[in-house]
Scaffold this active site. Sequence first.
Site, short mmCIF file in Angstrom:
data_model
loop_
_atom_site.label_atom_id
_atom_site.label_comp_id
_atom_site.label_asym_id
_atom_site.label_seq_id
_atom_site.Cartn_x
_atom_site.Cartn_y
_atom_site.Cartn_z
CG HIS A 195 -0.31 -0.25 2.52
ND1 HIS A 195 0.59 0.64 3.07
CD2 HIS A 195 -0.42 -1.28 3.41
CE1 HIS A 195 0.99 0.19 4.25
NE2 HIS A 195 0.42 -0.98 4.48
CG HIS A 213 4.33 -1.58 1.97
ND1 HIS A 213 3.00 -1.92 1.90
CD2 HIS A 213 4.86 -2.32 2.96
CE1 HIS A 213 2.73 -2.84 2.83
NE2 HIS A 213 3.84 -3.10 3.49
CB CYS A 217 1.82 -12.27 20.60
SG CYS A 217 0.82 -11.64 19.21
CB CYS A 267 4.25 -9.93 18.48
SG CYS A 267 2.94 -8.79 18.96
CB CYS A 318 -1.12 -9.84 21.90
SG CYS A 318 0.10 -8.76 21.13
CG HIS A 349 -1.34 -8.28 17.23
ND1 HIS A 349 -0.02 -8.30 17.63
CD2 HIS A 349 -1.34 -8.00 15.91
CE1 HIS A 349 0.75 -8.06 16.57
NE2 HIS A 349 -0.02 -7.88 15.52
CE LYS A 393 0.73 1.66 12.31
NZ LYS A 393 1.36 0.68 13.19
CE LYS A 404 -3.67 -7.36 5.58
NZ LYS A 404 -3.33 -8.76 5.82
#
Length: 512
Positions: A20, A23, A128, A131, A147, A150, A298, A301
Amino acid sequence: MPSQRFYVTTPIYYVNDIPHIGHAYTTVIADALARWHRLLGEETFFLTGTDEHGLKIQRVAAANGISPQEQADRTSERFREVWKLLDISNDDFIRTTEPRHTRSVQALLQQIHDNGYIQKRRYSGPYCVACEAYYSDAESQEHGGNCPVHGTPLEHFEEDNYFFKLSEFTQPLLEWYEANPHAVQPEGKRNEALGLIRQGLEDISISRTSISWGIPVPWDPGHVFYVWYDALTNYITAIGYGADPERFETWWPSVHHLLGKDILRFHCVYWPAMLLAAGVEPPHQLNVHGYLLVGGKKMSKTRLNQIFPADLVNGNEKLGFAAFGVDGFRYQFLRDNPFGPDGDFSYEGMLTRYNADLANNLGNLLSRVATVVASKCGGIGPAPQIASPLAQVAKEVYDETAAAWAATAPSRALEATWRLIREANSHLEAHEPWKLDPGPAVDAVLGDALEVLRIVAVLASPALPTTTAEIWQRIGLSGTAAEQRLPEAASWGLYPGGLRVTKGAALFPRLS
RNA sequence: GGCGGCGUAGCUCAGGUGGUCAGAGCACUCGGCUCAUAAUCGAGUUGUCGUGGGUUCGAGUCCCACCGCCGCCA
């Protein structure tokens, strides 16, 4: 003359995610830096690639009913496609599943092992998977067994791990930071890294027995290296570590690593320590940048706010995106946000900047000059005046542009270059060649404008490789802007005159 | 809780070691031009440089406190 060398890297991107604009942001900046240094005549090596090992990939592959290698192949290919779309001029594309990388990782860690900095221990604790990291019992309890990052349940893992004796590098790292005050940029990030080190460093687990999708530990093949130590090593694999010492020596340690702030700890603490442990010098420079936010948030998804490069390059009716073209895309991400702090992407901002800087300032300058050259000079571009007032501007602009690129500040570099474009538009207004009869006065003004276009084409070529090549060709020059060498090519007065100038279609059509 | 940082025109931001520092771009207003992609050029408006103190002949620029925002670590 033995030119300087410039080695620049992006992080290698993990193949659990498709590319995306986040990157692309890092990669376009690395690309522009590489192109700038090539203009300076430096021997340049630009590396990007994909990170393909680890449990996360193993699981995604299993979920998709394919092998981890197949999973990696598919996603890695997506990255290569996007970089091709964006005119990324990487000299190599490394994949951590390549044999050369396995050899390099094994060589590096074997060396660290031989030097006595790796030790086997039993480890157990909350882990995790996302991670790929252990958490302390305290952290686990604090988050209700989930986590901290997450929010997903932690799993209890127990295994023999090899540990890297990071704790022994607290002092050497502090000394290295002391001796290399500019190694981490910007300074705020350097302070964060120093803060981490000053707290005291603990030994870290670097291997796993519970997974198979990784690089085997050479002295104990039942283990594979934890994905991060595998990944970091890519930077030296590509230049021949453990395979071609001479090549390695030519490129290391004069490297510039570009990285996002989320991976600061790995790059600014673990990586230099690993290298020190192996008897290799740490990297010359680590350039840390912030996140590219979308709507102040940020990209993720789950938030559904990811934006994909092709939708902005080619346009996307469904999303209401116009087609900015490759250079329009590159320009936005180089120019709009200062490199370092978090940047916020907005479609409206991109549209405004494209129209103002590319369509109105640069594109229109080329357009109006070509028209007047056609009507007043028979389509043959005249030479510039040596004593033009724009000559001094061009000199100042070059100095500012060069200084900004040297400081890894693409937005400032382009801002500086654009001053020359504005001055040229202003100069045209001041002399109004379209009102004059053909003759020396007209030739002087248009020659100056063409000379500005020539210089701008060179200076902006790292950002706009395609369109600057087009400008170069339209003002009648042979070769490309990117083939020129700085600082010579920025000298005032090199446009020879007597060349055919072509009007052509709008370089950057206005978008709405 | 510990350590960094931030708060300057409507917007995005520049402003080492205190004295043309009150700026740039975008937006806006007025005017010019009509070669050009309704582009361009010129002029101009907007700011108590977060708040309150302090140091100083003089402070966005140094010090203290406070308010608001954020980052890293714990």
